[in-house]
Each structure stands twice: as structure tokens, then as C-alpha cells.
Design a protein around this motif. Structure first.
Motif, short mmCIF file in Angstrom:
data_model
loop_
_atom_site.label_atom_id
_atom_site.label_comp_id
_atom_site.label_asym_id
_atom_site.label_seq_id
_atom_site.Cartn_x
_atom_site.Cartn_y
_atom_site.Cartn_z
N TRP A 122 0.49 -13.01 7.63
CA TRP A 122 0.07 -12.16 8.75
C TRP A 122 -0.31 -13.01 9.96
CZ3 TRP A 122 0.01 -6.95 9.70
CH2 TRP A 122 -0.74 -6.53 10.80
N ARG B 287 -9.35 -4.99 5.66
CA ARG B 287 -9.23 -6.31 5.01
C ARG B 287 -10.54 -7.09 5.00
NH1 ARG B 287 -3.45 -7.57 8.05
NH2 ARG B 287 -2.48 -5.67 7.31
N ASN C 268 -2.03 -11.72 3.75
CA ASN C 268 -2.85 -11.50 4.94
C ASN C 268 -3.48 -12.77 5.50
OD1 ASN C 268 -2.29 -8.76 5.09
ND2 ASN C 268 -3.78 -8.32 3.48
N ASP D 25 7.71 -4.99 4.33
CA ASP D 25 6.65 -5.92 4.75
C ASP D 25 6.48 -7.20 3.94
OD1 ASP D 25 5.67 -5.18 7.18
OD2 ASP D 25 4.35 -3.64 6.38
N TYR D 26 5.75 -8.09 4.63
CA TYR D 26 5.55 -9.49 4.25
C TYR D 26 4.85 -9.69 2.90
CZ TYR D 26 1.06 -8.00 5.96
OH TYR D 26 -0.09 -7.30 6.11
N HIS D 27 4.18 -8.66 2.38
CA HIS D 27 3.57 -8.83 1.06
C HIS D 27 4.65 -9.05 0.01
CE1 HIS D 27 1.44 -5.68 3.41
NE2 HIS D 27 0.34 -6.32 3.04
N TYR E 229 -2.54 -10.88 -1.88
CA TYR E 229 -2.93 -10.07 -0.71
C TYR E 229 -3.78 -10.87 0.28
CZ TYR E 229 -4.79 -5.97 1.84
OH TYR E 229 -5.15 -5.06 2.81
N HIS F 250 7.52 -4.60 9.30
CA HIS F 250 6.80 -3.79 10.29
C HIS F 250 5.97 -4.68 11.22
CE1 HIS F 250 7.88 0.12 8.57
NE2 HIS F 250 7.95 -0.56 7.44
N THR F 251 6.02 -5.97 10.98
CA THR F 251 5.27 -6.92 11.80
C THR F 251 6.25 -7.63 12.74
OG1 THR F 251 5.68 -8.72 10.26
CG2 THR F 251 3.70 -7.39 9.88
N ARG G 155 0.86 -1.18 0.00
CA ARG G 155 0.00 0.00 0.00
C ARG G 155 0.89 1.23 0.00
NH1 ARG G 155 -5.24 0.48 1.12
NH2 ARG G 155 -5.38 -1.57 2.09
N GLY H 19 -1.84 4.14 8.67
CA GLY H 19 -0.83 3.09 8.56
C GLY H 19 0.58 3.64 8.44
N MET H 20 1.48 2.75 8.07
CA MET H 20 2.90 3.09 8.05
C MET H 20 3.25 4.07 6.92
SD MET H 20 5.27 1.79 5.63
CE MET H 20 4.76 0.21 5.07
N ARG I 266 -7.11 -0.47 13.71
CA ARG I 266 -7.91 -1.08 12.65
C ARG I 266 -8.74 -2.19 13.29
NH1 ARG I 266 -5.16 -4.10 9.24
NH2 ARG I 266 -3.18 -4.09 10.35
O1 F6P Z 1 1.55 -3.53 10.09
C1 F6P Z 1 1.89 -4.03 8.85
C2 F6P Z 1 1.23 -3.23 7.75
O2 F6P Z 1 1.66 -3.66 6.49
C3 F6P Z 1 1.59 -1.78 7.91
O3 F6P Z 1 2.86 -1.53 7.45
C4 F6P Z 1 0.43 -1.15 7.24
O4 F6P Z 1 0.24 0.15 7.65
C5 F6P Z 1 -0.73 -2.04 7.66
O5 F6P Z 1 -0.17 -3.33 7.79
C6 F6P Z 1 -1.91 -1.87 6.71
O6 F6P Z 1 -2.39 -2.99 6.13
P1 F6P Z 1 -3.33 -2.97 4.85
O7 F6P Z 1 -2.56 -2.39 3.74
O8 F6P Z 1 -3.72 -4.38 4.64
O9 F6P Z 1 -4.50 -2.09 5.21
#
Ligand code: F6P
Length: 474
Positions: free
Chosen positions: A105, A316, A101, A156-158, A96, A180-181, A12, A33-34, A278
Motif C-alpha cells: 500500500w 487499519r 498494507n 487488489d494487492y493483498h 495484511y 483498485h490502487t 475483504r 469500500g469497493m 477512511r
Molecule cells: O482501495 C483499495 C482497497 O483494497 C479497496 O478496494 C477497499 O475498499 C479498501 O482498500 C479497504 O481496505 P481495508 O480492507 O483494509 O479496510
């Protein structure tokens, strides 16, 4: 080779595109978010030369998709451009929903309900192949856009498999992967099918360095690498900070002032217990409301005198687990309100409106902030709250949040699984003397303001390295 000297990559992005009148591309900032925190950091990051920085993100809107092939677009932020990566909707969904996720995740946050999930069947294996394609498409775009010897920061993990594709295309790049996780322990990693487990760890080892918010997630990663027989790449620890400049600006805005007045009206002089998240399984909303129920049960003096405001926004919702979690959350809130509510008093307000000014207004106003995740890479809310709070509010913080490592002595720590313990922590926070609150809040504020996203980016940038040769098995 021309191109960008710094490429920041995430699923994202900090902006999405929209098609304006006459086909003009409009760039809209993403809300939470980040990514928005890093957006500010990039504005501050001095760019060495060339075209400056590029952000590469997945095409999430129709307009993102339309402009994906047209190259970078200006974001209105002088040093930052955006390039979107388009894949077919099937590949995007599989990457995704099913893998990033639905699997990684849950794995890293310890969320699997083991009697039912995970199930690594044929459909899952097809999705893994699509996740691989998704990562390869990102590697292609980065390889096209980065200048010779550029620095690439993948988040991130994606995008955990990007390193493996990128090293083949552009071995000259200095790369860092940042999680970030949390990172799961080897016992949990062992749940993944053998091939996927090895591929994941090998691909992460193809980055020049891998970064984490806190030492415990870094150590878990190193142990996972050892468990599959790999020498890990260089690792580093760099906690992200809240963005005080951005928060101060929102806090001073007219929008925030009007939200605060509205909130004061609603509270009618009552104490505010707040959470801001969230709607997310790892955030542990339900146990938070059950703890509030126990608090009102055990401490009658708080009935009618404290409001629990949950400023949460949907997330999500293409995943059935998230939809079910939201429904269960709403149900529990209704039960608590039915039990303790009275005319003119709603004990829990579940506010799902995604409005950052309203969130900042609530952060300014709380007496107690509950941050009780089951497991969390860092948790920025634990930092953002103290940055803007004006009431010497108490932070009740899960020991499983990365942020706890830095805030343990200035917060009230909780075991997130212990509902009664959380109720007791809330009660002790609410009845803390003003002197105690003031002293803690001052130190909390100091720590929360001491790190900025710009410092984080600079640390990550300097930790990035050109990866060495890798002997790949998977
Ligand atoms: O916490 C991990 C993370 O990828 C953040 O970096 C990001 O802000 C958050 O999850 C948002 O997730 P999504 O893009 O699924 O809304």
C-alpha cells in the motif's frame, strides 16, 4: 466439473458471517469500500449457467473462520454465494499488516517516509513467506470452486501472488487481476528486495490480464514489468463507477432523512465543506485541515460562516502509522477549532461514526466537497458525492486521484501537497457564482452517473483471459 462460472475474489468480502442463535449462520453486509459496490453489480450480472457467482474472501470474523471449511454459504442475494478462506492468525496478520498494507500500500501510494521506512529485514522476509502462503490458500480455494473454463476476477494487492499459484493448479481458467490502487513507478518498485520484486511482477503476469482504473496506473505497471525484464500480460483500463441505484435508495431512506435534519440543525444555516474518507494516510486529511486554517486566515468573510465536516471512519488501526496519523489528525483539528471557534461555532467537526446513511445525508447537503488524496487509484467519493448532491456543490479534486482523469474540467483541481493552493481552491469554489456551480454540477452529475459497477464488472469479465505459458524465474 461442476462449480461456479464466475469467481470474484478480494481480501475483504461484501459480507461477513456471524453465528446466530442455535448455530445458524447470519450473513451481514459489509459497510464501506469497493466490495459493497460490486455486491450490487453481481446482483445485476446475468450469470450464464451452473451455480452462479461465488465471492471468495478472507475469514475476518470468528464466524467467518468457523464456516471457512464448510464451503460456500448463500448470501441472501440469489446469484451470489460466499466462501471464506481461513489461515492462521499469524499468517493473516503478516499478510495484511506487514506486506499488503505495511509495504505494498505504501509503495503504490508513494507514502514511505524514506529516512525510516521501508526496512526489509529478516522479520519482513518471514512476513513475505506468510504473504505467499496467504495467496496460495486463496488459489487453493479458487481452484476447488471454479467450474471448468470459469472466469476469475481477483482484486487488489493483498492477492497479487494468486496468479502464479492458480496457473499451476487450474490453467483452464480465464483470469483477471484488478488493482483498485495506483501502481508505483519502476523507481519506487526498485526499493523492494530483488527476489520479492521479481516474484510480484511475475505473479501478476500469470493472470490472463491485469486491469487498472486509469491509463497512468496501467502504464506504470507496464514500465515496472519492463524494468524487471518481463513481457507484461494483457492489460486493460476500466474505471469503476459509483452505484447510483444503491445511493438513491439510501438517500431516499428514513434513516438518511433523519440524519439530514440533524445535520441542518448543527449547521444552523452555514455553508458545508465536506470530506468523506477512511482515516488513511493517502487521503491527506491533515493538509486538508491546514488548508482550511489558511482559508479562514486569508478570507475573514468565511469565519463563522462555513463548517468543515469530516465524515471519516477508522481504518487499519493494527498499523502504528495509522494510529499515529489519527492522533495527529485529531490534534490538528483541535488547533484549528481553538483558533477559529467561538461560542456556538465549531469550525471543524471530525465525525468518526461509521454510518453510511449519515454520510449520504452529508453528501446530499454539501456546498463544497474536498477530495485531496496524495495518490488514489480512483476515489469513489468523488463520484458518489455528485450522484446525490442537491446543492450544485463544487468538487475540489486532487490531480493525483484517478477520478481526476475523468472529472478534470468539472472540478477545481489541486496539487495535494500544496496547502496554500488547496486553500485558494476552496476559496474559489466557495465563492463561485450560482450559474457556474449549476453548469459544472450538472455535468459532474452526468459523468458520475454514467458508469455503474455492473458495467465495470462486465468489462473486467470480458477482459479476463486464459493465461499463456509463463517462464517463471522467481
Ligand atoms: O482501495 C483499495 C482497497 O483494497 C479497496 O478496494 C477497499 O475498499 C479498501 O482498500 C479497504 O481496505 P481495508 O480492507 O483494509 O479496510
Amino acid at each position: 466439473m461442476s462449480g461456479f462460472d464466475l469467481v470474484v475474489v478480494s481480501n475483504r468480502g461484501p459480507f461477513t458471517l456471524a453465528s446466530g442463535p442455535g448455530g445458524v449462520v447470519e450473513v451481514r453486509p459489509a459497510a464501506g469500500g469497493m466490495a459493497p459496490s460490486l455486491r450490487g453489480a453481481l446482483a445485476e450480472e446475468p450469470v450464464r449457467s451452473g451455480n452462479g457467482a461465488l465471492w471468495v474472501a478472507a475469514a475476518l470474523t470468528e464466524a467467518d473462520r468457523l464456516h471457512a471449511s464448510a464451503g460456500a454459504v448463500a448470501t441472501g442475494q440469489e446469484s451470489l454465494k460466499l466462501r471464506t478462506v481461513d489461515v492462521t492468525p499469524e499468517v493473516g496478520r503478516a499478510a495484511y499488516d506487514v506486506i499488503a498494507n505495511g509495504t505494498l500500500w505504501f509503495l503504490h501510494h508513494g507514502l514511505f517516509d524514506h529516512a525510516r521506512r521501508p526496512r526489509f529485514d529478516r522479520v519482513w522476509r518471514e512476513a513475505w513467506e506468510e504473504y505467499r502462503q496467504f495467496n496460495e490458500a486463496f488459489a487453493d480455494t479458487i481452484a476447488e470452486e471454479a467450474s471448468t473454463g470459469a472466469t476469475v476476477v481477483v482484486n487488489d494487492y493483498h492477492l497479487a501472488l494468486v496468479g502464479r499459484f492458480l496457473i499451476k493448479r487450474r490453467p483452464d481458467l480465464a483470469t483477471a487481476f484488478f488493482s483498485h490502487t495506483p501502481f508505483c513507478p519502476p523507481e519506487d518498485l526498485a526499493m523492494l528486495p530483488d527476489g520479492a520484486r521479481l516474484e510480484l511482477m511475475e505473479s501478476m503476469s500469470c493472470f490472463g490480464a491485469c486491469g487498472f482504473h486509469v491509463v497512468r496506473w496501467r502504464d506504470a505497471f507496464v514500465r515496472c514489468a519492463a524494468a524487471v525484464g518481463l513481457a507484461p500480460p494483457a492489460t486493460f483500463v476500466a474505471p469503476l463507477g459509483a452505484d447510483p441505484a444503491r445511493l438513491d435508495e439510501v438517500a431516499a431512506s428514513e434513516a438518511c432523512r433523519s440524519r439530514l435534519l440533524r445535520l441542518e440543525d448543527e449547521l444552523d444555516g452555514r455553508t458545508l465543506l465536506l470530506r468523506s474518507d477512511r482515516v488513511e494516510l493517502s487521503k491527506n486529511l491533515i493538509r486538508g485541515f491546514l488548508a482550511f486554517d489558511e482559508l479562514l486566515e486569508a478570507s475573514p468573510q468565511w469565519r463563522g460562516r462555513v463548517v468543515f465536516l469530516a465524515r471519516v471512519y477508522a481504518s487499519r488501526e493494527s498499523l502504528p502509522e495509522y494510529l499515529a496519523y489519527r492522533a495527529e489528525t485529531e490534534h490538528v483539528v483541535a488547533l484549528v477549532n481553538e483558533r477559529w471557534g467561538s461560542p456556538g461555532y465549531t469550525p471543524v467537526i471530525l465525525d468518526l461514526e461509521d454510518d453510511f446513511a449519515a454520510t449520504v445525508a452529508a453528501l446530499r447537503r454539501y456546498e463544497l466537497l474536498l477530495v485531496n488524496p496524495i495518490r488514489d487509484g480512483l476515489n469513489l467519493v468523488a463520484m458518489e458525492g455528485p450522484v446525490v448532491n442537491e446543492r450544485d456543490g463544487v468538487l475540489v479534486l486532487s490531480r493525483e486521484a484517478g477520478a481526476y482523469d475523468e472529472l478534470a474540467e468539472v472540478s477545481v483541481g489541486v496539487n495535494p501537497f500544496d496547502v496554500t493552493g488547496t486553500a485558494a481552491a476552496m476559496a474559489s469554489g466557495l465563492s463561485m457564482s450560482i450559474e457556474q456551480r449549476r453548469a459544472r454540477a450538472a455535468e459532474l452529475r452526468r459523468r458520475a452517473r454514467s458508469r455503474t459497477p455492473a458495467q465495470w464488472l462486465s468489462e473486467v469479465r470480458h477482459s479476463a483471459q486464459v493465461p499463456g505459458d509463463r517462464d517463471l524465474q522467481a
